[in-house]
Design a protein around this motif. Structure first.
Motif, PDB file in Angstrom:
ATOM      1  N   VAL A  70     -51.506  91.233 -41.547  1.00  0.00           N
ATOM      2  CA  VAL A  70     -51.964  90.673 -42.814  1.00  0.00           C
ATOM      3  C   VAL A  70     -52.903  89.495 -42.562  1.00  0.00           C
ATOM      4  O   VAL A  70     -53.834  89.266 -43.325  1.00  0.00           O
ATOM      5  N   SER A  71     -52.660  88.732 -41.492  1.00  0.00           N
ATOM      6  CA  SER A  71     -53.538  87.615 -41.153  1.00  0.00           C
ATOM      7  C   SER A  71     -53.768  87.604 -39.648  1.00  0.00           C
ATOM      8  O   SER A  71     -53.188  88.414 -38.918  1.00  0.00           O
ATOM      9  N   THR A  72     -54.568  86.690 -39.196  1.00  0.00           N
ATOM     10  CA  THR A  72     -54.916  86.619 -37.776  1.00  0.00           C
ATOM     11  C   THR A  72     -53.940  85.739 -37.007  1.00  0.00           C
ATOM     12  O   THR A  72     -53.211  84.934 -37.586  1.00  0.00           O
ATOM     13  N   ARG A  73     -53.967  85.881 -35.703  1.00  0.00           N
ATOM     14  CA  ARG A  73     -53.148  85.001 -34.843  1.00  0.00           C
ATOM     15  C   ARG A  73     -53.617  83.562 -35.006  1.00  0.00           C
ATOM     16  O   ARG A  73     -52.801  82.638 -35.018  1.00  0.00           O
ATOM     17  N   ALA A  74     -54.926  83.356 -35.165  1.00  0.00           N
ATOM     18  CA  ALA A  74     -55.445  82.002 -35.342  1.00  0.00           C
ATOM     19  C   ALA A  74     -54.882  81.366 -36.616  1.00  0.00           C
ATOM     20  O   ALA A  74     -54.501  80.194 -36.620  1.00  0.00           O
ATOM     21  N   ALA A  75     -54.807  82.140 -37.698  1.00  0.00           N
ATOM     22  CA  ALA A  75     -54.254  81.615 -38.953  1.00  0.00           C
ATOM     23  C   ALA A  75     -52.777  81.287 -38.789  1.00  0.00           C
ATOM     24  O   ALA A  75     -52.287  80.272 -39.308  1.00  0.00           O
ATOM     25  N   TYR A  76     -52.041  82.120 -38.072  1.00  0.00           N
ATOM     26  CA  TYR A  76     -50.622  81.864 -37.800  1.00  0.00           C
ATOM     27  C   TYR A  76     -50.469  80.575 -36.999  1.00  0.00           C
ATOM     28  O   TYR A  76     -49.672  79.700 -37.344  1.00  0.00           O
ATOM     29  N   SER A  77     -51.246  80.437 -35.924  1.00  0.00           N
ATOM     30  CA  SER A  77     -51.173  79.238 -35.090  1.00  0.00           C
ATOM     31  C   SER A  77     -51.524  77.989 -35.895  1.00  0.00           C
ATOM     32  O   SER A  77     -50.865  76.952 -35.763  1.00  0.00           O
ATOM     33  N   ALA A  78     -52.559  78.090 -36.712  1.00  0.00           N
ATOM     34  CA  ALA A  78     -52.966  76.949 -37.529  1.00  0.00           C
ATOM     35  C   ALA A  78     -51.862  76.542 -38.491  1.00  0.00           C
ATOM     36  O   ALA A  78     -51.605  75.347 -38.692  1.00  0.00           O
ATOM     37  N   ALA A  79     -51.182  77.515 -39.094  1.00  0.00           N
ATOM     38  CA  ALA A  79     -50.097  77.208 -40.026  1.00  0.00           C
ATOM     39  C   ALA A  79     -48.946  76.508 -39.304  1.00  0.00           C
ATOM     40  O   ALA A  79     -48.355  75.561 -39.831  1.00  0.00           O
ATOM     41  N   LEU A  80     -48.647  76.947 -38.082  1.00  0.00           N
ATOM     42  CA  LEU A  80     -47.583  76.288 -37.314  1.00  0.00           C
ATOM     43  C   LEU A  80     -47.970  74.855 -36.961  1.00  0.00           C
ATOM     44  O   LEU A  80     -47.143  73.931 -37.074  1.00  0.00           O
ATOM     45  N   MET A  81     -49.209  74.654 -36.532  1.00  0.00           N
ATOM     46  CA  MET A  81     -49.666  73.308 -36.191  1.00  0.00           C
ATOM     47  C   MET A  81     -49.655  72.408 -37.421  1.00  0.00           C
ATOM     48  O   MET A  81     -49.244  71.244 -37.350  1.00  0.00           O
ATOM     49  N   ASN A  82     -50.100  72.941 -38.547  1.00  0.00           N
ATOM     50  CA  ASN A  82     -50.124  72.151 -39.773  1.00  0.00           C
ATOM     51  C   ASN A  82     -48.717  71.750 -40.192  1.00  0.00           C
ATOM     52  O   ASN A  82     -48.478  70.612 -40.597  1.00  0.00           O
ATOM     53  N   GLU A  83     -47.784  72.678 -40.086  1.00  0.00           N
ATOM     54  CA  GLU A  83     -46.396  72.381 -40.447  1.00  0.00           C
ATOM     55  C   GLU A  83     -45.829  71.295 -39.549  1.00  0.00           C
ATOM     56  O   GLU A  83     -45.221  70.337 -40.019  1.00  0.00           O
ATOM     57  N   ALA A  84     -46.048  71.427 -38.253  1.00  0.00           N
ATOM     58  CA  ALA A  84     -45.529  70.431 -37.314  1.00  0.00           C
ATOM     59  C   ALA A  84     -46.156  69.066 -37.580  1.00  0.00           C
ATOM     60  O   ALA A  84     -45.460  68.039 -37.593  1.00  0.00           O
ATOM     61  N   TRP A  85     -47.431  69.030 -37.815  1.00  0.00           N
ATOM     62  CA  TRP A  85     -48.131  67.770 -38.064  1.00  0.00           C
ATOM     63  C   TRP A  85     -47.687  67.140 -39.377  1.00  0.00           C
ATOM     64  O   TRP A  85     -47.433  65.942 -39.452  1.00  0.00           O
ATOM     65  N   SER A  86     -47.577  67.954 -40.422  1.00  0.00           N
ATOM     66  CA  SER A  86     -47.260  67.400 -41.743  1.00  0.00           C
ATOM     67  C   SER A  86     -45.823  66.925 -41.860  1.00  0.00           C
ATOM     68  O   SER A  86     -45.503  66.139 -42.753  1.00  0.00           O
ATOM     69  N   THR A  87     -44.933  67.355 -40.977  1.00  0.00           N
ATOM     70  CA  THR A  87     -43.550  66.887 -41.045  1.00  0.00           C
ATOM     71  C   THR A  87     -43.325  65.636 -40.213  1.00  0.00           C
ATOM     72  O   THR A  87     -42.230  65.072 -40.240  1.00  0.00           O
ATOM     73  N   SER A  88     -44.343  65.173 -39.508  1.00  0.00           N
ATOM     74  CA  SER A  88     -44.208  63.969 -38.695  1.00  0.00           C
ATOM     75  C   SER A  88     -44.135  62.734 -39.592  1.00  0.00           C
ATOM     76  O   SER A  88     -44.806  62.668 -40.618  1.00  0.00           O
ATOM     77  N   ASP A  89     -43.338  61.753 -39.181  1.00  0.00           N
ATOM     78  CA  ASP A  89     -43.294  60.503 -39.943  1.00  0.00           C
ATOM     79  C   ASP A  89     -44.496  59.615 -39.618  1.00  0.00           C
ATOM     80  O   ASP A  89     -44.754  58.641 -40.313  1.00  0.00           O
ATOM     81  N   ASN A  90     -45.247  59.960 -38.564  1.00  0.00           N
ATOM     82  CA  ASN A  90     -46.452  59.231 -38.208  1.00  0.00           C
ATOM     83  C   ASN A  90     -47.500  60.247 -37.748  1.00  0.00           C
ATOM     84  O   ASN A  90     -47.670  60.465 -36.548  1.00  0.00           O
ATOM     85  N   PRO A  91     -48.194  60.893 -38.702  1.00  0.00           N
ATOM     86  CA  PRO A  91     -49.146  61.954 -38.347  1.00  0.00           C
ATOM     87  C   PRO A  91     -50.226  61.514 -37.365  1.00  0.00           C
ATOM     88  O   PRO A  91     -50.595  62.273 -36.474  1.00  0.00           O
ATOM     89  N   ALA A  92     -50.718  60.288 -37.487  1.00  0.00           N
ATOM     90  CA  ALA A  92     -51.762  59.827 -36.567  1.00  0.00           C
ATOM     91  C   ALA A  92     -51.237  59.778 -35.137  1.00  0.00           C
ATOM     92  O   ALA A  92     -51.901  60.228 -34.197  1.00  0.00           O
ATOM     93  N   ALA A  93     -50.041  59.243 -34.952  1.00  0.00           N
ATOM     94  CA  ALA A  93     -49.448  59.172 -33.620  1.00  0.00           C
ATOM     95  C   ALA A  93     -49.174  60.570 -33.072  1.00  0.00           C
ATOM     96  O   ALA A  93     -49.350  60.825 -31.878  1.00  0.00           O
ATOM     97  N   ALA A  94     -48.748  61.471 -33.953  1.00  0.00           N
ATOM     98  CA  ALA A  94     -48.497  62.853 -33.522  1.00  0.00           C
ATOM     99  C   ALA A  94     -49.790  63.492 -33.028  1.00  0.00           C
ATOM    100  O   ALA A  94     -49.795  64.191 -32.004  1.00  0.00           O
ATOM    101  N   LEU A  95     -50.880  63.249 -33.741  1.00  0.00           N
ATOM    102  CA  LEU A  95     -52.172  63.807 -33.307  1.00  0.00           C
ATOM    103  C   LEU A  95     -52.607  63.217 -31.979  1.00  0.00           C
ATOM    104  O   LEU A  95     -53.084  63.932 -31.095  1.00  0.00           O
TER     105      LEU A  95
END
Length: 159
Positions: A70-95
């Motif tokens: 239904v979607s690409t591996r790149a879209a799947y990977s991006a969604a996982l990265m976005n989820e991990a980043w957005s759940t951080s209490d300090n997104p800048a430090a996580a990046l």
């Protein structure tokens, strides 16, 4: 956000993504059997689960199905990265920590990606530019058209 794929789900989806065409359970089974011992019914169950979760769509072909991503591996990977980043209490430090883990090639790919998604520099304005240099005195006559230039419409040159 999709939950991460399990090991076998990922192995199946990797083939579906790589082949980039409708695939059968039998095709996936035969490829997986080159790496591990696995039963047809196990692969069939995993592919049915992936269908139920919305990762693949399927079309009946005789008594079997053909599955398509239904979607690409790149879209799947991006969604996982976005989820991990957005759940951080300090997104800048996580990046910063994430970028510190990247190889030189990955950092170059990141620079390329940023260039692609950054808004393009604005084109020259459609409005006429206003000169910043002072023009001659307001009461000076306009210069006549140069030889070969046409005069304003409806007038004769020199008048």
């Amino acid at each position: 956000m999709p939950r991460p794929l399990g090991e076998l789900e990922d192995a199946v989806m990797t083939r579906v993504w790589q082949w980039n065409r409708p695939v059968t359970v039998r095709e996936v089974l035969e490829d997986l059997q080159q790496e591990r011992s696995i039963a047809y019914t196990t692969v069939m169950t995993v592919m049915d689960n992936l269908h139920q979760k919305g990762w693949v769509r399927r079309e009946a072909e005789g008594r079997a199905y053909r599955y398509t991503a239904v979607s690409t591996r790149a879209a799947y990977s991006a969604a996982l990265m976005n989820e991990a980043w957005s759940t951080s209490d300090n997104p800048a430090a996580a990046l910063v920590a994430f970028f510190g883990m990247m190889s030189a090639e990955q950092r170059e790919a990141l620079r390329d990606a940023v260039r692609i998604v950054q808004p393009a520099e604005p084109e020259a304005s459609q409005e006429p530019e206003v000169s910043q240099e002072p023009e001659g005195p307001a009461d000076s006559p306009a210069a006549p058209p140069a030889e070969g230039d046409s005069a304003a419409p409806g007038t004769e040159p020199g008048r």
